[in-house]
Design a protein around this motif. Structure first.
Motif, PDB file in Angstrom:
ATOM      1  N   LEU A  45      13.032 -20.246  -4.082  1.00 15.10           N
ATOM      2  CA  LEU A  45      12.014 -20.298  -3.039  1.00 15.10           C
ATOM      3  C   LEU A  45      11.348 -18.939  -2.861  1.00 15.10           C
ATOM      4  O   LEU A  45      11.955 -17.890  -3.108  1.00 15.10           O
ATOM      5  CB  LEU A  45      12.637 -20.732  -1.705  1.00 15.10           C
ATOM      6  N   THR A  46      10.104 -18.948  -2.429  1.00 14.93           N
ATOM      7  CA  THR A  46       9.445 -17.698  -2.076  1.00 14.93           C
ATOM      8  C   THR A  46      10.063 -17.165  -0.787  1.00 14.93           C
ATOM      9  O   THR A  46      10.696 -17.907  -0.015  1.00 14.93           O
ATOM     10  CB  THR A  46       7.940 -17.907  -1.858  1.00 14.93           C
ATOM     11  N   THR A  47       9.850 -15.882  -0.544  1.00 13.18           N
ATOM     12  CA  THR A  47      10.394 -15.271   0.669  1.00 13.18           C
ATOM     13  C   THR A  47       9.950 -16.028   1.906  1.00 13.18           C
ATOM     14  O   THR A  47      10.758 -16.324   2.802  1.00 13.18           O
ATOM     15  CB  THR A  47       9.932 -13.802   0.769  1.00 13.18           C
ATOM     16  N   PHE A 317       2.622   6.371  10.648  1.00 14.30           N
ATOM     17  CA  PHE A 317       3.874   5.674  10.943  1.00 14.30           C
ATOM     18  C   PHE A 317       3.905   4.424  10.080  1.00 14.30           C
ATOM     19  O   PHE A 317       3.331   3.400  10.404  1.00 14.30           O
ATOM     20  CB  PHE A 317       3.915   5.325  12.440  1.00 14.30           C
ATOM     21  N   GLU A 318       4.558   4.526   8.918  1.00 11.22           N
ATOM     22  CA  GLU A 318       4.511   3.483   7.875  1.00 11.22           C
ATOM     23  C   GLU A 318       5.769   2.610   7.906  1.00 11.22           C
ATOM     24  O   GLU A 318       6.878   3.116   8.008  1.00 11.22           O
ATOM     25  CB  GLU A 318       4.421   4.147   6.494  1.00 11.22           C
ATOM     26  N   HIS A 319       5.548   1.317   7.794  1.00 10.48           N
ATOM     27  CA  HIS A 319       6.660   0.391   7.576  1.00 10.48           C
ATOM     28  C   HIS A 319       6.259  -0.882   6.838  1.00 10.48           C
ATOM     29  O   HIS A 319       7.131  -1.547   6.297  1.00 10.48           O
ATOM     30  CB  HIS A 319       7.360   0.031   8.896  1.00 10.48           C
ATOM     31  N   PRO A 320       4.936  -1.241   6.751  1.00 14.66           N
ATOM     32  CA  PRO A 320       4.602  -2.426   5.944  1.00 14.66           C
ATOM     33  C   PRO A 320       4.897  -2.228   4.456  1.00 14.66           C
ATOM     34  O   PRO A 320       5.259  -3.166   3.755  1.00 14.66           O
ATOM     35  CB  PRO A 320       3.107  -2.624   6.192  1.00 14.66           C
ATOM     36  N   GLY A 321       4.676  -0.998   3.939  1.00 17.35           N
ATOM     37  CA  GLY A 321       5.033  -0.730   2.552  1.00 17.35           C
ATOM     38  C   GLY A 321       3.921  -1.019   1.567  1.00 17.35           C
ATOM     39  O   GLY A 321       2.817  -0.483   1.671  1.00 17.35           O
ATOM     40  N   ARG A 322       4.199  -1.869   0.619  1.00 17.36           N
ATOM     41  CA  ARG A 322       3.315  -2.058  -0.527  1.00 17.36           C
ATOM     42  C   ARG A 322       1.879  -2.350  -0.130  1.00 17.36           C
ATOM     43  O   ARG A 322       0.931  -1.784  -0.690  1.00 17.36           O
ATOM     44  CB  ARG A 322       3.854  -3.196  -1.405  1.00 17.36           C
ATOM     45  N   GLU A 323       1.674  -3.210   0.828  1.00 18.47           N
ATOM     46  CA  GLU A 323       0.320  -3.640   1.179  1.00 18.47           C
ATOM     47  C   GLU A 323      -0.539  -2.489   1.694  1.00 18.47           C
ATOM     48  O   GLU A 323      -1.743  -2.432   1.439  1.00 18.47           O
ATOM     49  CB  GLU A 323       0.394  -4.751   2.231  1.00 18.47           C
ATOM     50  N   ALA A 342      10.488   1.459   6.181  1.00 18.14           N
ATOM     51  CA  ALA A 342      10.689   0.073   5.750  1.00 18.14           C
ATOM     52  C   ALA A 342       9.596  -0.318   4.777  1.00 18.14           C
ATOM     53  O   ALA A 342       8.671   0.460   4.522  1.00 18.14           O
ATOM     54  CB  ALA A 342      10.682  -0.878   6.953  1.00 18.14           C
ATOM     55  N   SER A 343       9.716  -1.526   4.249  1.00 19.41           N
ATOM     56  CA  SER A 343       8.722  -2.055   3.313  1.00 19.41           C
ATOM     57  C   SER A 343       8.665  -3.564   3.479  1.00 19.41           C
ATOM     58  O   SER A 343       9.020  -4.316   2.576  1.00 19.41           O
ATOM     59  CB  SER A 343       9.096  -1.692   1.874  1.00 19.41           C
ATOM     60  N   THR A 344       8.203  -4.000   4.637  1.00 25.15           N
ATOM     61  CA  THR A 344       8.251  -5.426   4.928  1.00 25.15           C
ATOM     62  C   THR A 344       7.300  -6.256   4.075  1.00 25.15           C
ATOM     63  O   THR A 344       7.478  -7.470   3.952  1.00 25.15           O
ATOM     64  CB  THR A 344       7.963  -5.679   6.417  1.00 25.15           C
ATOM     65  N   SER A 345       6.298  -5.616   3.458  1.00 30.28           N
ATOM     66  CA  SER A 345       5.391  -6.366   2.586  1.00 30.28           C
ATOM     67  C   SER A 345       5.686  -6.123   1.109  1.00 30.28           C
ATOM     68  O   SER A 345       4.956  -6.612   0.243  1.00 30.28           O
ATOM     69  CB  SER A 345       3.928  -5.985   2.878  1.00 30.28           C
ATOM     70  N   GLY A 346       6.751  -5.381   0.823  1.00 32.21           N
ATOM     71  CA  GLY A 346       7.106  -5.108  -0.575  1.00 32.21           C
ATOM     72  C   GLY A 346       7.592  -3.692  -0.764  1.00 32.21           C
ATOM     73  O   GLY A 346       7.069  -2.751  -0.166  1.00 32.21           O
ATOM     74  N   TYR A 347       8.611  -3.533  -1.637  1.00 24.91           N
ATOM     75  CA  TYR A 347       9.275  -2.239  -1.803  1.00 24.91           C
ATOM     76  C   TYR A 347       8.611  -1.338  -2.841  1.00 24.91           C
ATOM     77  O   TYR A 347       8.779  -0.121  -2.802  1.00 24.91           O
ATOM     78  CB  TYR A 347      10.736  -2.450  -2.212  1.00 24.91           C
ATOM     79  N   MET A 348       7.868  -1.923  -3.770  1.00 25.79           N
ATOM     80  CA  MET A 348       7.280  -1.125  -4.842  1.00 25.79           C
ATOM     81  C   MET A 348       5.921  -0.602  -4.381  1.00 25.79           C
ATOM     82  O   MET A 348       4.899  -1.262  -4.496  1.00 25.79           O
ATOM     83  CB  MET A 348       7.149  -1.960  -6.119  1.00 25.79           C
ATOM     84  N   HIS A 349       5.912   0.629  -3.864  1.00 29.49           N
ATOM     85  CA  HIS A 349       4.690   1.222  -3.327  1.00 29.49           C
ATOM     86  C   HIS A 349       3.851   1.813  -4.458  1.00 29.49           C
ATOM     87  O   HIS A 349       4.384   2.378  -5.407  1.00 29.49           O
ATOM     88  CB  HIS A 349       5.031   2.343  -2.343  1.00 29.49           C
ATOM     89  N   GLU A 350       2.534   1.727  -4.294  1.00 29.46           N
ATOM     90  CA  GLU A 350       1.612   2.358  -5.235  1.00 29.46           C
ATOM     91  C   GLU A 350       0.575   3.149  -4.456  1.00 29.46           C
ATOM     92  O   GLU A 350       0.042   2.657  -3.456  1.00 29.46           O
ATOM     93  CB  GLU A 350       0.917   1.304  -6.103  1.00 29.46           C
TER      94      GLU A 350
END
Length: 447
Positions: A45-47, A317-323, A342-350
């Motif tokens: 299942l998707t998240t 003040f960052e916590h969404p992450g990837r997005e 945190a990285s609530t929208s994804g852990y792989m930041h660019e």
């Protein structure tokens, strides 16, 4: 002996410390758990489609053995944090791996390695028992708990306990958490319950308030000062609502990013003036799954300058992450700071590193808070300088629904859970201070 006898003692105005110490402990209590044999239940299942209501259980569990430096606490109320959502959907991995590793460290820690995990990283309640070596707390003390669990046998943690190699988050990386009628904590997790708050109000700030304090205010985080322009993602949410309050209380200028008119109104009610509704203004930082859009970063930066009188952001003040991370790095001023917890929208930041290295910006990783930071954050709550952001309260039986609402972002601020407390509004000791701040205390309840 049942937990009802404990509740009767807590609600009695005459019970002494000796009375609490003399109360026999029940053999079992009710607790919110996830089960080890269900860790694959959401496979494929998707998240978004993973439903905490299916994985969260209300079980009768035995009271754990009390060890040196520990306390058993009767939990009147708790709350749901995002780590409880992660635990319930077994992402990014099952927490039973944490419990297994902890159980291998020593004989006493084996208690934590069970086929069920009692979750929850906040509580407000009353001390029932203390183990050998505990002198600062006694049965009958009304307390809240922060979620930092450390051993401090290594030198690494003695400047900053968050750097202890054995640092864990209670109720997430340890067992016997706060979403239960009784919890097991290390005594140095305990702090005085703010007297002007009810049990559920006092339980709500813990994890997120301390996290925001370290990330934004502490010298271990951004070291915010007066006049700083602070970009706060999700400014009306569990973390952001405290970051917004800290910015305002500290003389900084919060630029609040929200996703609806309702959330913008919440920020205005806290005293914020610079607000960006990212939904209404249509910011899309990604063209597709793999490509970001620098034009949108620039449009976002231009909007920020319109709100700050031409100035760029000092602290993000960052916590969404990837997005959002690429935009966060871009809009920060030269020499500015991006703190991430945190990285609530994804852990792989660019992000485009040219905007980091050539402008001498800093990225700081921030995780929860050490005991001193948690104590300072709680002290501000107790003094009425920072207020709970409790929006809704659930019964212990409905914790699955509470976690679902947080998972789907259907909530504002924090959602509370009544554990032993039979109803909302109990536990207030300082009516005068409460009356002084009642509008702020109820701010998130009135939306």
């Amino acid at each position: 002996m049942t937990v009802k006898d404990i509740l009767d003692a807590i609600q009695s105005k005459d019970a002494t410390s000796a009375d609490f110490a003399a109360l026999p402990l029940p053999e079992s209590y009710q607790a919110i758990t996830v089960h080890k044999d269900e860790t694959e239940m959401f496979a494929g299942l998707t998240t978004r489609d993973k439903d905490p209501r299916k994985s969260i259980h209300l079980d009768d569990v035995p009271v754990p053995e009390l060890g040196p430096g520990e306390a058993l606490v009767a939990v009147m109320a708790s709350s749901v944090n995002y780590n409880s959502v992660w635990t319930s959907i077994f992402e990014p991995l099952s927490t039973f791996g944490f419990l297994e590793r902890y159980g291998r460290t020593n004989e006493l820690a084996k208690r934590h390695d069970l086929p069920y995990h009692i979750i929850g990283s906040d509580l407000a309640g009353v001390v029932l028992r203390t183990g050998p070596g505990v002198n600062a707390w006694k049965p009958g003390d009304e307390v809240v708990a922060h979620c930092l669990s450390v051993e401090l046998e290594s030198s690494d943690g003695h400047n900053d306990t968050m750097l202890d190699p054995e640092q864990r988050i209670w109720g997430f990386e340890t067992n016997f958490g706060g979403l239960a009628e009784i919890a097991l904590v290390k005594s140095n997790q305990l702090m005085p319950k703010p007297g002007h708050l009810s049990w559920e109000e006092a339980a709500a700030p813990g994890l997120v308030n301390s996290t925001a304090y370290r990330q934004l205010v502490s010298r271990n985080g951004a070291g915010m000062k007066q006049g700083d322009n602070v970009l706060i993602w999700g400014a009306s949410g569990g973390l952001g609502s405290y970051a917004t309050q800290f910015a305002l209380a500290g003389g900084a200028n919060p630029i609040c990013v929200v996703s609806s008119d309702q959330k913008a109104d919440i920020c205005r009610s806290m005293g914020a003036e610079a607000i960006i509704d990212r939904s209404a203004e249509g910011y899309k930082f990604w063209k597709d799954e793999t490509t970001q859009d620098p034009k949108e970063w620039k449009r976002f930066g231009k909007r920020i300058r319109e709100l700050t009188g031409g100035e760029d952001i000092d602290i993000v003040f960052e916590h969404p992450g990837r997005e959002t991370f690429g935009a966060s790095v871009f809009v920060t001023r030269k020499g500015g700071t991006i703190t991430t917890c945190a990285s609530t929208s994804g852990y792989m930041h660019e992000y485009d590193n040219r905007y980091l290295w050539m402008s001498l910006k800093r990225i700081i990783g921030s995780h929860f808070a050490n005991y001193r930071e948690a104590w300072e954050a709680n002290r501000l709550i107790a003094k009425g300088k920072i207020h709970p952001t409790l929006s809704k309260v659930y019964s212990l039986e409905d914790t699955g629904q509470a976690a679902y609402d947080v998972h789907r972002n259907l909530h504002q601020g924090k959602v509370g859970v009544l554990c032993l407390a039979p109803e909302e509004g109990l536990g207030v000791r300082d009516e005068e201070l409460r009356a002084e701040h009642i509008d702020a205390i109820n701010r998130f309840r009135n939306i």
